[in-house]
Design a protein around this motif. Structure first.
Motif, mmCIF file in Angstrom:
data_model
loop_
_atom_site.group_PDB
_atom_site.id
_atom_site.type_symbol
_atom_site.label_atom_id
_atom_site.label_comp_id
_atom_site.label_asym_id
_atom_site.label_seq_id
_atom_site.Cartn_x
_atom_site.Cartn_y
_atom_site.Cartn_z
ATOM 1 N N MET A 1 1.062 -1.539 0.266
ATOM 2 C CA MET A 1 0.086 0.049 0.473
ATOM 3 C C MET A 1 0.660 1.375 -0.240
ATOM 4 S SD MET A 1 -2.228 0.881 2.608
ATOM 5 C CE MET A 1 -1.232 1.233 4.309
ATOM 6 N N LYS A 2 0.426 2.303 -0.675
ATOM 7 C CA LYS A 2 1.368 3.642 -0.985
ATOM 8 C C LYS A 2 0.398 4.350 0.288
ATOM 9 C CE LYS A 2 3.510 7.331 -3.644
ATOM 10 N NZ LYS A 2 3.405 7.031 -5.509
ATOM 11 N N ILE A 3 1.374 5.168 1.443
ATOM 12 C CA ILE A 3 1.314 6.332 1.807
ATOM 13 C C ILE A 3 1.434 7.174 1.609
ATOM 14 C CG2 ILE A 3 1.382 7.617 4.005
ATOM 15 C CD1 ILE A 3 3.058 4.625 4.748
ATOM 16 N N GLN A 4 -0.202 7.935 0.902
ATOM 17 C CA GLN A 4 0.197 9.264 0.458
ATOM 18 C C GLN A 4 0.663 10.387 1.413
ATOM 19 O OE1 GLN A 4 -3.314 8.786 -2.018
ATOM 20 N NE2 GLN A 4 -2.291 7.178 -3.432
ATOM 21 N N ASN A 5 -0.791 10.402 2.669
ATOM 22 C CA ASN A 5 -0.524 11.432 3.200
ATOM 23 C C ASN A 5 -0.140 11.543 4.461
ATOM 24 O OD1 ASN A 5 -3.207 10.581 4.837
ATOM 25 N ND2 ASN A 5 -3.629 10.749 3.174
ATOM 26 N N ALA A 6 -0.769 11.741 5.656
ATOM 27 C CA ALA A 6 0.502 12.181 7.292
ATOM 28 C C ALA A 6 -0.548 11.670 8.241
ATOM 29 C CB ALA A 6 0.355 14.001 7.277
ATOM 30 N N ARG A 8 -2.198 8.637 6.860
ATOM 31 C CA ARG A 8 -2.096 7.767 7.162
ATOM 32 C C ARG A 8 -0.763 7.471 7.398
ATOM 33 N NH1 ARG A 8 -4.143 5.746 0.534
ATOM 34 N NH2 ARG A 8 -6.370 5.622 1.490
ATOM 35 N N ILE A 9 0.138 7.871 7.825
ATOM 36 C CA ILE A 9 1.558 7.420 8.080
ATOM 37 C C ILE A 9 1.708 7.523 9.502
ATOM 38 C CG2 ILE A 9 3.747 8.880 8.716
ATOM 39 C CD1 ILE A 9 3.953 9.576 6.320
ATOM 40 N N GLY A 10 0.664 8.171 10.425
ATOM 41 C CA GLY A 10 0.386 9.002 11.582
ATOM 42 C C GLY A 10 -0.693 6.936 11.968
ATOM 43 N N LEU A 11 -1.493 6.687 11.278
ATOM 44 C CA LEU A 11 -2.035 5.985 12.095
ATOM 45 C C LEU A 11 -1.143 4.605 12.049
ATOM 46 C CD1 LEU A 11 -5.160 4.402 12.304
ATOM 47 C CD2 LEU A 11 -5.299 4.129 9.812
ATOM 48 N N VAL A 12 -0.744 4.115 10.920
ATOM 49 C CA VAL A 12 0.565 2.920 10.515
ATOM 50 C C VAL A 12 1.410 3.277 11.483
ATOM 51 C CG1 VAL A 12 1.794 1.856 8.879
ATOM 52 C CG2 VAL A 12 -0.095 2.835 8.145
ATOM 53 N N GLY A 13 1.861 3.978 11.568
ATOM 54 C CA GLY A 13 2.864 3.918 12.602
ATOM 55 C C GLY A 13 2.323 4.014 14.203
ATOM 56 N N THR A 14 1.329 4.453 14.829
ATOM 57 C CA THR A 14 0.737 4.055 16.095
ATOM 58 C C THR A 14 -0.070 2.742 15.867
ATOM 59 O OG1 THR A 14 -0.274 6.228 15.767
ATOM 60 C CG2 THR A 14 -1.381 4.352 17.433
ATOM 61 N N LEU A 15 -0.496 1.948 14.758
ATOM 62 C CA LEU A 15 -0.635 0.695 15.236
ATOM 63 C C LEU A 15 0.359 -0.323 15.158
ATOM 64 C CD1 LEU A 15 -3.341 0.440 11.564
ATOM 65 C CD2 LEU A 15 -3.311 0.404 14.154
#
Length: 354
Positions: A1-6, A8-15
């Motif tokens: 999955m290509k991360i396109q915005n902040a 999604r970055i924060g969500l993936v990092g938190t998970l």
């Protein structure tokens, strides 16, 4: 999955962080069970050489496992039946002699002797302060309640230790019975091109661990038997209990024999139980024994099991003890031997081919 915005970055990092914390929390919660499994697997590897030896004598594996486990159970039962009644009797004698020991410690002769030994201290004042604190402790209801709570905690700890022993024994039985299956299942996870090499290396490591366990148990048994004979000859107090203590502590590499020797000498020095002469003779004996163990017994027994440099043995045992306590000190040396084996047979040849 290509991360396109902040977001999604924060969500993936938190998970990711949450998953990591969940894994670490689960490991911490299961630490006791993991310790049981590690101890049982370690013991199973130690019993596997005996099972293999019986299999080589044309016995089926189930019969070999049954004979080995029955042998271990009989040895433990014999030790318990031989040691526990003596230990209970001697502990009872010690409890009965506590008032006499206290009177001996507070007698004028003993005070004068201590004053001669420690001329810079006011021994009468020190003993008076100790007596006063003991009287306050006995008269304090809260202290007595705390003491009773400590006794209950000790009883629960003994019960927990017995439960842990039963669990480890059952797991050891299962691991010993399924050792070959576990090895074959592990080998299937390795690519076919590397499977034979991995299997050969694994067999060498497991055999090394097994020989190490048997070697350490042999050293501990030697120390326990010789301690019982020696302490009985010099008429030391509680010879059976002290010999059993020497056996248990000698299972811990490096510091076990030294710790047991120091405790035995201190017990022999207790007024009313032993004497300075008995303690001196015991100290001389254990100094001589530790030299013999270090330079004669241990090299002849342990060098056949694991070939690890002396400096690495000390470092591994200290690191293992700091990380996992007694269990870490026990498994540290075979782990170091396995690491050296991997370096010699995998890492070094790989570097030579480059």
């Amino acid at each position: 999955m290509k991360i396109q915005n902040a977001f999604r970055i924060g969500l993936v990092g938190t998970l990711g962080v949450g998953l990591g914390l969940l894994i670490l929390t689960s490991i911490a919660s299961l630490s006791t069970i993991i310790t049981y499994i590690g101890a049982a697997l370690f013991l199973a590897l130690g019993l596997d050489p005996a099972v293999t030896w019986l299999e080589q004598r044309r016995l089926p594996r189930w019969a070999a496992i049954l004979i080995v486990m029955l042998g271990v159970a009989l040895v433990l039962a014999a030790v318990v039946l031989a040691i526990v009644p003596i230990v209970v009797r001697e502990v009872g004698q010690l409890v009965e002699q506590v008032p006499a020991i206290f009177r001996r410690l507070t007698s004028e002769d003993w005070v004068d002797t201590l004053q001669l030994w420690f001329p810079l201290l006011d021994i009468e004042t020190v003993i008076g302060d100790i007596t006063t604190q003991l009287q306050k402790f006995v008269s304090d209801t809260d202290k007595i309640t705390e003491l009773l709570g400590g006794v209950l905690q000790f009883v629960f700890a003994v019960g927990g230790a017995l439960f842990a022993g039963i669990v480890v024994f059952i797991l050891t039985l299962y691991f010993t019975a399924s050792m070959n299956y576990m090895k074959r299942a592990t080998y299937q996870l390795v690519p076919a091109s590397q499977r034979a090499r991995f299997a050969d290396l694994t067999e060498q490591i497991t055999q090394s661990v097994g020989r190490y366990v048997m070697g350490q148990a042999s050293l501990a048994a030697c120390n326990g038997v010789l301690s019982f004979i020696f302490l009985s000859i010099i008429d030391a107090p509680f010879s059976a209990a002290l010999a059993f203590l020497a056996f248990l502590l000698s299972l811990v590499p490096l510091v076990g024999t030294l710790t047991g020797s120091v405790l035995i000498v201190l017990v022999c020095l207790i007024p009313g139980l032993g004497s300075p002469l008995t303690a001196l003779v015991a100290a001389i004996y254990y100094i001589v024994y530790m030299q013999i163990e270090a330079y004669v017994l241990s090299p002849n027994i342990m060098n056949r099991a694991v070939k690890v440099p002396g400096a690495l043995v000390v470092i591994a045992a200290l690191a293992g003890g700091a990380l996992l306590g007694v269990l870490g000190a026990l498994v540290a040396i075979p782990v170091a031997a396995a690491a050296l084996l991997i370096i010699k047979q995998v890492v070094v040849p790989l570097q030579n081919r480059r």
